[in-house]
Design a protein around this motif. Structure first.
Motif, PDB file in Angstrom:
ATOM      1  N   LEU A  93      15.680  22.759  37.272  1.00 39.90           N
ATOM      2  CA  LEU A  93      15.841  22.821  35.821  1.00 39.90           C
ATOM      3  C   LEU A  93      15.832  21.396  35.283  1.00 39.90           C
ATOM      4  N   ARG A  94      14.900  21.096  34.372  1.00 37.93           N
ATOM      5  CA  ARG A  94      14.780  19.763  33.782  1.00 37.93           C
ATOM      6  C   ARG A  94      15.293  19.811  32.348  1.00 37.93           C
ATOM      7  N   ILE A  95      16.332  18.998  32.071  1.00 39.93           N
ATOM      8  CA  ILE A  95      17.023  19.033  30.786  1.00 39.93           C
ATOM      9  C   ILE A  95      16.852  17.698  30.072  1.00 39.93           C
ATOM     10  N   GLY A  96      16.594  17.750  28.770  1.00 40.33           N
ATOM     11  CA  GLY A  96      16.560  16.553  27.935  1.00 40.33           C
ATOM     12  C   GLY A  96      17.794  16.506  27.051  1.00 40.33           C
ATOM     13  N   SER A  97      18.461  15.362  27.035  1.00 36.26           N
ATOM     14  CA  SER A  97      19.715  15.234  26.293  1.00 36.26           C
ATOM     15  C   SER A  97      19.688  13.968  25.441  1.00 36.26           C
ATOM     16  N   PHE A  98      20.342  14.014  24.283  1.00 36.03           N
ATOM     17  CA  PHE A  98      20.391  12.839  23.411  1.00 36.03           C
ATOM     18  C   PHE A  98      21.823  12.550  22.975  1.00 36.03           C
ATOM     19  N   GLY A  99      22.163  11.280  22.960  1.00 33.96           N
ATOM     20  CA  GLY A  99      23.405  10.838  22.354  1.00 33.96           C
ATOM     21  C   GLY A  99      24.661  11.427  22.970  1.00 33.96           C
ATOM     22  N   PRO A 100      25.812  10.926  22.534  1.00 31.81           N
ATOM     23  CA  PRO A 100      27.092  11.387  23.079  1.00 31.81           C
ATOM     24  C   PRO A 100      27.388  12.858  22.806  1.00 31.81           C
ATOM     25  N   THR A 101      26.893  13.404  21.688  1.00 31.74           N
ATOM     26  CA  THR A 101      27.218  14.794  21.363  1.00 31.74           C
ATOM     27  C   THR A 101      26.773  15.737  22.463  1.00 31.74           C
ATOM     28  N   SER A 102      25.520  15.610  22.901  1.00 29.85           N
ATOM     29  CA  SER A 102      25.040  16.505  23.946  1.00 29.85           C
ATOM     30  C   SER A 102      25.374  15.990  25.338  1.00 29.85           C
ATOM     31  N   SER A 103      25.230  14.668  25.557  1.00 30.21           N
ATOM     32  CA  SER A 103      25.408  14.125  26.911  1.00 30.21           C
ATOM     33  C   SER A 103      26.859  14.096  27.354  1.00 30.21           C
ATOM     34  N   ILE A 104      27.794  13.961  26.412  1.00 30.21           N
ATOM     35  CA  ILE A 104      29.213  13.840  26.770  1.00 30.21           C
ATOM     36  C   ILE A 104      30.013  15.071  26.352  1.00 30.21           C
ATOM     37  N   SER A 219      21.197   0.406  20.077  1.00 28.25           N
ATOM     38  CA  SER A 219      20.654   1.486  20.883  1.00 28.25           C
ATOM     39  C   SER A 219      21.736   2.430  21.383  1.00 28.25           C
ATOM     40  N   GLN A 220      23.000   1.975  21.371  1.00 32.78           N
ATOM     41  CA  GLN A 220      24.108   2.794  21.865  1.00 32.78           C
ATOM     42  C   GLN A 220      25.183   2.924  20.795  1.00 32.78           C
ATOM     43  N   LEU A 221      25.839   4.093  20.769  1.00 33.75           N
ATOM     44  CA  LEU A 221      26.886   4.331  19.773  1.00 33.75           C
ATOM     45  C   LEU A 221      28.047   3.362  19.942  1.00 33.75           C
ATOM     46  N   LEU A 222      28.423   3.022  21.190  1.00 24.92           N
ATOM     47  CA  LEU A 222      29.560   2.128  21.404  1.00 24.92           C
ATOM     48  C   LEU A 222      29.319   0.769  20.774  1.00 24.92           C
ATOM     49  N   THR A 224      27.509   0.302  18.103  1.00 18.41           N
ATOM     50  CA  THR A 224      27.667   0.549  16.670  1.00 18.41           C
ATOM     51  C   THR A 224      29.143   0.530  16.272  1.00 18.41           C
ATOM     52  N   LEU A 225      29.976   1.214  17.057  1.00 16.83           N
ATOM     53  CA  LEU A 225      31.409   1.258  16.758  1.00 16.83           C
ATOM     54  C   LEU A 225      32.029  -0.136  16.821  1.00 16.83           C
ATOM     55  N   ASP A 226      31.579  -0.932  17.780  1.00 16.54           N
ATOM     56  CA  ASP A 226      32.089  -2.294  17.900  1.00 16.54           C
ATOM     57  C   ASP A 226      31.697  -3.129  16.686  1.00 16.54           C
ATOM     58  N   THR A 227      30.473  -2.950  16.188  1.00 11.23           N
ATOM     59  CA  THR A 227      30.009  -3.680  15.009  1.00 11.23           C
ATOM     60  C   THR A 227      30.845  -3.330  13.789  1.00 11.23           C
ATOM     61  N   VAL A 228      31.160  -2.039  13.633  1.00  7.27           N
ATOM     62  CA  VAL A 228      31.997  -1.610  12.512  1.00  7.27           C
ATOM     63  C   VAL A 228      33.421  -2.129  12.682  1.00  7.27           C
ATOM     64  N   SER A 229      33.972  -2.027  13.894  1.00  6.95           N
ATOM     65  CA  SER A 229      35.352  -2.460  14.151  1.00  6.95           C
ATOM     66  C   SER A 229      35.547  -3.944  13.871  1.00  6.95           C
ATOM     67  N   ARG A 230      34.514  -4.746  14.108  1.00  2.57           N
ATOM     68  CA  ARG A 230      34.597  -6.187  13.833  1.00  2.57           C
ATOM     69  C   ARG A 230      34.530  -6.497  12.348  1.00  2.57           C
ATOM     70  N   GLY A 231      34.174  -5.497  11.549  1.00  2.00           N
ATOM     71  CA  GLY A 231      34.059  -5.713  10.116  1.00  2.00           C
ATOM     72  C   GLY A 231      32.700  -6.210   9.684  1.00  2.00           C
ATOM     73  N   ASP A 232      31.691  -6.118  10.571  1.00  2.73           N
ATOM     74  CA  ASP A 232      30.371  -6.657  10.256  1.00  2.73           C
ATOM     75  C   ASP A 232      29.499  -5.693   9.462  1.00  2.73           C
ATOM     76  N   ALA A 233      29.808  -4.392   9.530  1.00  2.54           N
ATOM     77  CA  ALA A 233      28.935  -3.420   8.869  1.00  2.54           C
ATOM     78  C   ALA A 233      29.650  -2.079   8.742  1.00  2.54           C
ATOM     79  N   ILE A 234      29.016  -1.174   7.985  1.00  2.00           N
ATOM     80  CA  ILE A 234      29.454   0.218   7.894  1.00  2.00           C
ATOM     81  C   ILE A 234      28.340   1.073   8.494  1.00  2.00           C
ATOM     82  N   THR A 235      28.610   2.361   8.689  1.00  2.00           N
ATOM     83  CA  THR A 235      27.573   3.204   9.275  1.00  2.00           C
ATOM     84  C   THR A 235      27.798   4.663   8.909  1.00  2.00           C
ATOM     85  N   LEU A 236      26.854   5.503   9.312  1.00  2.00           N
ATOM     86  CA  LEU A 236      26.923   6.944   9.115  1.00  2.00           C
ATOM     87  C   LEU A 236      26.557   7.594  10.436  1.00  2.00           C
ATOM     88  N   VAL A 237      27.469   8.414  10.979  1.00  2.00           N
ATOM     89  CA  VAL A 237      27.246   9.036  12.279  1.00  2.00           C
ATOM     90  C   VAL A 237      27.699  10.492  12.233  1.00  2.00           C
TER      91      VAL A 237
END
Length: 290
Positions: A93-104, A219-222, A224-237
């Motif tokens: 069985l070959r499965i394709g998964s994207f992002g933390p929602t499906s992969s984690i 390329s990775q959500l983590l 992105t979260l680090d960029t927001v936590s540092r105060g450098d940007a906002i995001t939508l997830v």
């Protein structure tokens, strides 16, 4: 023409190299070269263009690769149906998964139950952005993929829903608001996560005729979260993609109006799906993901 030749052809095309394909298959490079040369002679066309250590598909090779993968998929289905008739449980069985929602969040739980019910099925998982999973389905590189619904090109099966939320640094002026609009997110520096629901985020802003001030792409959500936590940007997830944290260094705010995201499974054609694929769908849709 044999299935072995088609399998070698498909793998060389995927890895873009004879040596890598030989290593993956556990055979000599000369065996791979011989199989492909025989296939090309039988078909009367050149499937690859050779460039020193790398190869790339010819135009006719690109066209025939889709046919080869379709034939290999049907052969795998045939083997599994025959195995089921003999009372065996085997196959791939070959499965394709994207992002933390499906992969984690989704896949580990589904696989835990699937392996208990079908221990003889070999599972291969490829991970990439949501658009990559759709491409893999089109190319028949995977049997089933996690997707953001709706996807009218495929047969789909709903699994769960969550909502899109804004993430802000703790001391951001908008953090005092209970809900935010897409327009609220257009002035400050914005970080876009390329994986996961990036396509949905882009579609939301485009539909509203708005343009976020994209300063960062991760390329990775983590990251992105680090960029927001540092105060450098906002995001939508998507809320379902966020890790469980006891003390996150960002605040979450829902959108107004709310934007719901639906996650499901997709197959190219349910009528041609293998027994393993159908078993995975049946098990996955029976679970409760709340």
């Amino acid at each position: 023409m044999t299935l072995t030749q088609l399998e070698i052809f498909s793998l060389v095309a995927e890895l873009r190299g004879f040596t890598l394909a030989a290593h993956r298959l556990g055979v000599s490079q000369s065996a791979v070269s011989h199989a492909l040369k025989s296939l090309e002679q039988e078909l009367g066309v050149e499937l690859f263009r050779r460039h020193q250590s790398q190869v790339e598909l010819s135009d006719i090779g690109e066209q025939l690769l889709l046919r080869a993968r379709a034939m290999l998929g049907l052969a795998n289905t045939l083997r599994q149906e025959a195995a089921d008739a003999r009372g065996l449980k085997s196959g791939t069985l070959r499965i394709g998964s994207f992002g933390p929602t499906s992969s984690i969040r989704l896949l580990p739980r589904i696989l835990q139950h699937f392996r208990q019910a079908h221990p003889g099925i070999e599972v291969h998982i490829d991970e990439g952005p949501d658009r990559q999973v759709l491409q893999w389905l089109d190319e028949r590189r995977i049997d089933i993929g996690f997707v953001v619904l709706p996807e009218e090109r495929f047969d789909t099966f709903a699994l769960m829903e969550d909502q899109m939320i804004a993430l802000l640094p703790l001391d951001h002026p908008l953090a005092s608001q209970v809900e935010l609009s897409l327009k609220d997110l257009c002035s400050d520096p914005f970080v876009l996560t390329e994986a996961g629901s990036s396509e949905l985020v882009s579609r939301l802003f485009n539909a509203a005729r708005l343009s976020p001030n994209i300063r960062y792409r991760c390329s990775q959500l983590l990251s992105t979260l680090d960029t927001v936590s540092r105060g450098d940007a906002i995001t939508l997830v998507a809320e379902g993609s966020l890790p469980i944290e006891s003390n996150p260094q960002y605040v979450k705010r829902p959108l107004l109006p709310a934007v719901v995201r639906h996650i499901g499974l997709a197959v190219l054609d349910q009528r041609q799906a293998s027994p393993a694929t159908l078993a995975f769908i049946k098990l996955a849709t029976a679970l409760d993901y709340r």
